[in-house]
Motif scaffolding. Structure first.
Motif, PDB file in Angstrom:
ATOM      1  N   VAL A   1       0.874  -1.181   0.000  1.00  0.00           N
ATOM      2  CA  VAL A   1       0.000   0.000   0.000  1.00  0.00           C
ATOM      3  C   VAL A   1       0.907   1.225   0.000  1.00  0.00           C
ATOM      4  O   VAL A   1       1.830   1.309   0.810  1.00  0.00           O
ATOM      5  N   VAL A   2       0.637   2.132  -0.926  1.00  0.00           N
ATOM      6  CA  VAL A   2       1.502   3.302  -1.084  1.00  0.00           C
ATOM      7  C   VAL A   2       0.687   4.580  -1.108  1.00  0.00           C
ATOM      8  O   VAL A   2      -0.480   4.596  -1.487  1.00  0.00           O
ATOM      9  N   LYS A   3       1.314   5.645  -0.687  1.00  0.00           N
ATOM     10  CA  LYS A   3       0.756   6.995  -0.813  1.00  0.00           C
ATOM     11  C   LYS A   3       1.469   7.609  -2.008  1.00  0.00           C
ATOM     12  O   LYS A   3       2.680   7.766  -2.013  1.00  0.00           O
ATOM     13  N   VAL A   4       0.700   7.903  -3.046  1.00  0.00           N
ATOM     14  CA  VAL A   4       1.240   8.485  -4.262  1.00  0.00           C
ATOM     15  C   VAL A   4       1.092   9.997  -4.185  1.00  0.00           C
ATOM     16  O   VAL A   4       0.019  10.507  -3.818  1.00  0.00           O
ATOM     17  N   LYS A   5       2.159  10.703  -4.522  1.00  0.00           N
ATOM     18  CA  LYS A   5       2.125  12.168  -4.504  1.00  0.00           C
ATOM     19  C   LYS A   5       0.954  12.668  -5.340  1.00  0.00           C
ATOM     20  O   LYS A   5       0.664  12.123  -6.401  1.00  0.00           O
ATOM     21  N   ASN A   6       0.278  13.685  -4.854  1.00  0.00           N
ATOM     22  CA  ASN A   6      -0.838  14.355  -5.528  1.00  0.00           C
ATOM     23  C   ASN A   6      -2.115  13.517  -5.621  1.00  0.00           C
ATOM     24  O   ASN A   6      -3.007  13.852  -6.374  1.00  0.00           O
ATOM     25  N   LEU A   7      -2.206  12.415  -4.883  1.00  0.00           N
ATOM     26  CA  LEU A   7      -3.447  11.647  -4.790  1.00  0.00           C
ATOM     27  C   LEU A   7      -3.920  11.647  -3.353  1.00  0.00           C
ATOM     28  O   LEU A   7      -3.116  11.545  -2.432  1.00  0.00           O
ATOM     29  N   LYS A   8      -5.219  11.746  -3.158  1.00  0.00           N
ATOM     30  CA  LYS A   8      -5.768  11.711  -1.798  1.00  0.00           C
ATOM     31  C   LYS A   8      -5.855  10.291  -1.268  1.00  0.00           C
ATOM     32  O   LYS A   8      -5.677  10.047  -0.092  1.00  0.00           O
TER      33      LYS A   8
ATOM     34  N   PHE B   1       1.665   4.540 -12.066  1.00  0.00           N
ATOM     35  CA  PHE B   1       2.531   5.549 -11.469  1.00  0.00           C
ATOM     36  C   PHE B   1       3.968   5.064 -11.463  1.00  0.00           C
ATOM     37  O   PHE B   1       4.242   3.869 -11.579  1.00  0.00           O
ATOM     38  N   GLN B   2       4.872   5.997 -11.364  1.00  0.00           N
ATOM     39  CA  GLN B   2       6.302   5.703 -11.344  1.00  0.00           C
ATOM     40  C   GLN B   2       6.783   5.591  -9.899  1.00  0.00           C
ATOM     41  O   GLN B   2       6.169   6.144  -8.990  1.00  0.00           O
ATOM     42  N   ARG B   3       7.892   4.907  -9.700  1.00  0.00           N
ATOM     43  CA  ARG B   3       8.415   4.765  -8.328  1.00  0.00           C
ATOM     44  C   ARG B   3       8.748   6.122  -7.728  1.00  0.00           C
ATOM     45  O   ARG B   3       8.661   6.310  -6.531  1.00  0.00           O
ATOM     46  N   SER B   4       9.102   7.107  -8.549  1.00  0.00           N
ATOM     47  CA  SER B   4       9.409   8.450  -8.037  1.00  0.00           C
ATOM     48  C   SER B   4       8.161   9.186  -7.536  1.00  0.00           C
ATOM     49  O   SER B   4       8.272  10.177  -6.829  1.00  0.00           O
ATOM     50  N   ASP B   5       6.966   8.675  -7.885  1.00  0.00           N
ATOM     51  CA  ASP B   5       5.707   9.274  -7.426  1.00  0.00           C
ATOM     52  C   ASP B   5       5.308   8.809  -6.027  1.00  0.00           C
ATOM     53  O   ASP B   5       4.375   9.336  -5.440  1.00  0.00           O
ATOM     54  N   ILE B   6       5.974   7.802  -5.493  1.00  0.00           N
ATOM     55  CA  ILE B   6       5.603   7.217  -4.209  1.00  0.00           C
ATOM     56  C   ILE B   6       6.195   8.048  -3.070  1.00  0.00           C
ATOM     57  O   ILE B   6       7.396   8.244  -2.991  1.00  0.00           O
ATOM     58  N   ALA B   7       5.300   8.541  -2.211  1.00  0.00           N
ATOM     59  CA  ALA B   7       5.732   9.336  -1.059  1.00  0.00           C
ATOM     60  C   ALA B   7       5.999   8.442   0.155  1.00  0.00           C
ATOM     61  O   ALA B   7       6.945   8.648   0.892  1.00  0.00           O
ATOM     62  N   VAL B   8       5.144   7.441   0.386  1.00  0.00           N
ATOM     63  CA  VAL B   8       5.232   6.552   1.546  1.00  0.00           C
ATOM     64  C   VAL B   8       4.778   5.170   1.101  1.00  0.00           C
ATOM     65  O   VAL B   8       3.860   5.050   0.293  1.00  0.00           O
ATOM     66  N   SER B   9       5.403   4.127   1.641  1.00  0.00           N
ATOM     67  CA  SER B   9       4.955   2.775   1.307  1.00  0.00           C
ATOM     68  C   SER B   9       4.813   1.924   2.561  1.00  0.00           C
ATOM     69  O   SER B   9       5.518   2.125   3.550  1.00  0.00           O
ATOM     70  N   TYR B  10       3.883   0.979   2.496  1.00  0.00           N
ATOM     71  CA  TYR B  10       3.628   0.034   3.579  1.00  0.00           C
ATOM     72  C   TYR B  10       3.601  -1.357   2.963  1.00  0.00           C
ATOM     73  O   TYR B  10       2.879  -1.595   1.999  1.00  0.00           O
ATOM     74  N   THR B  11       4.367  -2.277   3.505  1.00  0.00           N
ATOM     75  CA  THR B  11       4.331  -3.651   3.029  1.00  0.00           C
ATOM     76  C   THR B  11       3.968  -4.559   4.183  1.00  0.00           C
ATOM     77  O   THR B  11       4.107  -4.207   5.347  1.00  0.00           O
TER      78      THR B  11
END
Length: 79
Positions: free
Chosen positions: A10-17, A57-67
């Motif tokens: 689960v990831v938080k993508v920049k510019n997405l809510k 999305f690209q890996r550079s778009d990921i702000a935070v990730s949870y595995t």
């Protein structure tokens, strides 16, 4: 080389809510057929509700990730 996040992360993508759950790699998207995205995801916790919910999305778009989330951990627990 950066680590590839596993399917189900689960990831938080920049510019997405919404948070996104990764369910694929290296795919193009109908809206951008000439771009190959590092990851493709669906909204979390809703999941694959419709083809229009798929998001590349690209890996550079990921702000935070949870595995390795456990079943009792929900979006409300993610900070």
């Amino acid at each position: 080389m950066e680590k590839i996040l596993p399917i189900g992360s689960v990831v938080k993508v920049k510019n997405l809510k919404k948070y996104m759950m990764i369910f694929g790699y290296l795919q193009s998207h109908g809206a951008h057929p000439d771009v190959c995205f590092d990851y493709v995801g669906v909204p979390y916790p809703e999941g694959n509700i419709d083809l229009r919910a798929h998001f590349g999305f690209q890996r550079s778009d990921i702000a935070v990730s949870y595995t390795h989330l456990r079943a009792h951990e929900t979006r409300s627990n993610l900070v």
